[in-house]
Design an enzyme around this catalytic site. Structure first.
Site, mmCIF file in Angstrom:
data_model
loop_
_atom_site.group_PDB
_atom_site.id
_atom_site.type_symbol
_atom_site.label_atom_id
_atom_site.label_comp_id
_atom_site.label_asym_id
_atom_site.label_seq_id
_atom_site.Cartn_x
_atom_site.Cartn_y
_atom_site.Cartn_z
ATOM 1 N N CYS A 10 69.925 -4.487 67.685
ATOM 2 C CA CYS A 10 69.410 -4.809 68.781
ATOM 3 C C CYS A 10 69.752 -6.088 69.201
ATOM 4 C CB CYS A 10 67.898 -4.505 68.970
ATOM 5 S SG CYS A 10 67.257 -2.625 69.089
ATOM 6 N N THR A 41 59.173 -1.605 85.195
ATOM 7 C CA THR A 41 58.413 -2.617 84.584
ATOM 8 C C THR A 41 59.014 -2.669 83.114
ATOM 9 O OG1 THR A 41 56.859 -0.784 83.503
ATOM 10 C CG2 THR A 41 56.039 -1.809 85.551
ATOM 11 N N ASP A 43 60.025 -0.454 81.156
ATOM 12 C CA ASP A 43 59.349 0.549 79.869
ATOM 13 C C ASP A 43 60.455 0.827 78.947
ATOM 14 O OD1 ASP A 43 57.110 1.572 78.500
ATOM 15 O OD2 ASP A 43 56.236 1.843 80.500
ATOM 16 N N HIS A 133 78.550 13.099 72.783
ATOM 17 C CA HIS A 133 79.810 12.751 73.293
ATOM 18 C C HIS A 133 80.312 11.525 72.342
ATOM 19 C CE1 HIS A 133 82.891 12.331 76.333
ATOM 20 N NE2 HIS A 133 82.619 10.821 76.483
ATOM 21 N N SER A 134 81.834 11.726 72.476
ATOM 22 C CA SER A 134 82.344 10.408 71.539
ATOM 23 C C SER A 134 83.679 9.925 72.338
ATOM 24 C CB SER A 134 82.882 11.076 70.172
ATOM 25 O OG SER A 134 83.751 12.125 70.346
ATOM 26 N N ASP A 220 57.418 -0.831 72.057
ATOM 27 C CA ASP A 220 57.961 -1.166 70.859
ATOM 28 C C ASP A 220 58.811 -2.415 70.933
ATOM 29 O OD1 ASP A 220 60.249 0.083 72.239
ATOM 30 O OD2 ASP A 220 61.005 0.899 70.377
#
Length: 344
Positions: A10, A41, A43, A133-134, A220
Site C-alpha cells: 500500500c 467520503t 470509503d 484478468h491478466s 481499515d
C-alpha cells in the site's frame, strides 16, 4: 520480486492530496437510488442496495510486491483486498483476480505461486476466485476485485463517528518501517515473521461488528497511515479525532528501526499530504510521527464505538485472535481534523 518494482504494498498508493486533486476534476456520477455508498467520503468500498435484505459491497485493490516470496505476495495482496469488504461490515462472497506480470522476467512457476497465495487466503475466507484478468506489464502487480454481502441496515462506513466515541485499532503498526528495513537488509527473522503474520491476518471481525449497535464507524488502516485514515473518518463524519501516539501496539523492532531513521518515502509523502488538518504536539519525536504516518498494507480496522460498547467489541476482537487491539483515541466535536496527543 521486489527488484522488479519501484514500490510495494500500500506504500505505492497515490498520495491522498494528489488523489483528491485528480478526483476533483473527475465528473461525479449521477445519483442512483440504490447506490448507498460511493466515492464521496473516500470509503473502503462501494455499496449497492439489492433489496430490503441484501446490499452488495464491491471493491478492488492491487499493488506491487513488498516481499520476494511470490506465495506470500499473493497472500498479502488478497488479504488487503478482502479487508475493504470486512471494513464495510460485510461477508465476502467471491473475488476476481487482477494480474499484471513481466512475462519473460518471471517464470510461469513464480507467477503461479502468486496466484496460489491469493487463492489460499480466499479459501480461508470461504470464497472462490471465480475469474479475473491478466496483462503483460513492466512491474509485477496482483490484487483482487472483492465482492460481499451485508444487510442494508448494517452497512458500516467511515462517516458515522460520533463525539464521545472511543477509537479502537485492531492491529499493530509498523508494516511500512519493517518493509523498508527488509529492503535494506536490516530486518531480523522475528521482525519479518511478525510483518508477514500481520499482513496475512484477515480482518474477519469486520463482518461481526455490523451487529454491534455501539459501533458507529469503521475503516481499515492502509496506505495513508493511521493519521490519514483517521482524518478520512473525521472528514466523513464531520468531527475532530484525537489519537494517543503511545497507545497503539507496534510490530517487533518497528520503534527502534524508526528511531534509527528507517522510514518509507510514502510516510513522508503522507505527512505532507495531510496539510494543516493534523496537529502534533511540539515534543513528538519525528520517528514516532513516522510510525503514525507509516503506510500499512493489510492493516487493522479503526473502529469508532460508543464507550458503553467498547468492552464487548474488545472481547470479540481478542476472542478472534486480534490481541494487538487497543483503544487509541477518541472522537470530539470540532472541525474535521486529527489531534495527536494523550487521550483522556
Amino acid at each position: 520480486m521486489t527488484s522488479l518494482a519501484h514500490g510495494g504494498g500500500c506504500g505505492c498508493k497515490i498520495a491522498p492530496d494528489v488523489l483528491q486533486s485528480i478526483l476533483a476534476s473527475t465528473p461525479q456520477a449521477a445519483p442512483f437510488a440504490n447506490l448507498m455508498v460511493g466515492a464521496e467520503t473516500s470509503d473502503d468500498a462501494a455499496v449497492w442496495r439489492l433489496n430490503d435484505e441484501q446490499a452488495l459491497v464491491a471493491t478492488t485493490d492491487f499493488f506491487m510486491p513488498m516481499v520476494d516470496d511470490p506465495f506470500d505476495f499473493g497472500r498479502i495482496a488478497a488479504t488487503n483486498a478482502l479487508s475493504d469488504v470486512y471494513a464495510m461490515g460485510a461477508t465476502p462472497i467471491f473475488a476476481l483476480a487482477i494480474v499484471g506480470m513481466p512475462i519473460g522476467q518471471l517464470s510461469a512457476e513464480t507467477i503461479g505461486k502468486v496466484l496460489q497465495g491469493g487463492a489460499s487466503v480466499c479459501a480461508a475466507a470461504g470464497v472462490p476466485i471465480a475469474g479475473g484478468h491478466s496483462i503483460d506489464s513492466v512491474e509485477p502487480i496482483y490484487g483482487l476485485v472483492a465482492l460481499g454481502l451485508v444487510h442494508p441496515d448494517r452497512v458500516l462506513t467511515n462517516r458515522g463517528a460520533q463525539a464521545g466515541d472511543v477509537l479502537i485499532l485492531t492491529k499493530a503498526l509498523g508494516v511500512g518501517v519493517l518493509s523498508a528495513a527488509f529492503k535494506q537488509g536490516r530486518l531480523d527473522e522475528e521482525g519479518y515473521a511478525a510483518m508477514i503474520a500481520s499482513m496475512t491476518q484477515l480482518n474477519t471481525p469486520g463482518a461481526g461488528l455490523s451487529a454491534f449497535p455501539a459501533v458507529h464507524a469503521v475503516t481499515d488502516v492502509t496506505g495513508f497511515g493511521l493519521l490519514g485514515h483517521a482524518l478520512e473518518m473525521a472528514r466523513g463524519s464531520g468531527v475532530a479525532v484525537e489519537i494517543d501516539p503511545t497507545a497503539p501496539v507496534y510490530l517487533p523492532g518497528a520503534g527502534d528501526l524508526a528511531a534509527d531513521g528507517v522510514r518509507t518515502g510514502a510516510s513522508t509523502r503522507n505527512w505532507a499530504a495531510y496539510g494543516g488538518s493534523v496537529t502534533l504536539p511540539p515534543d513528538l519525536p519525528v520517528w514516532r510521527r513516522d510510525l503514525l504516518t507509516d503506510p500499512q498494507t493489510a492493516g487493522g480496522l479503526l473502529i469508532s464505538a460508543a464507550p458503553e460498547g467498547v468492552e464487548a467489541v474488545m472481547d470479540m476482537l481478542c476472542a478472534m485472535g486480534f490481541s494487538a487491539s487497543r483503544c487509541v483515541g477518541r472522537v470530539m466535536t470540532g472541525a474535521p481534523s486529527v489531534i495527536v496527543g494523550r487521550s483522556a
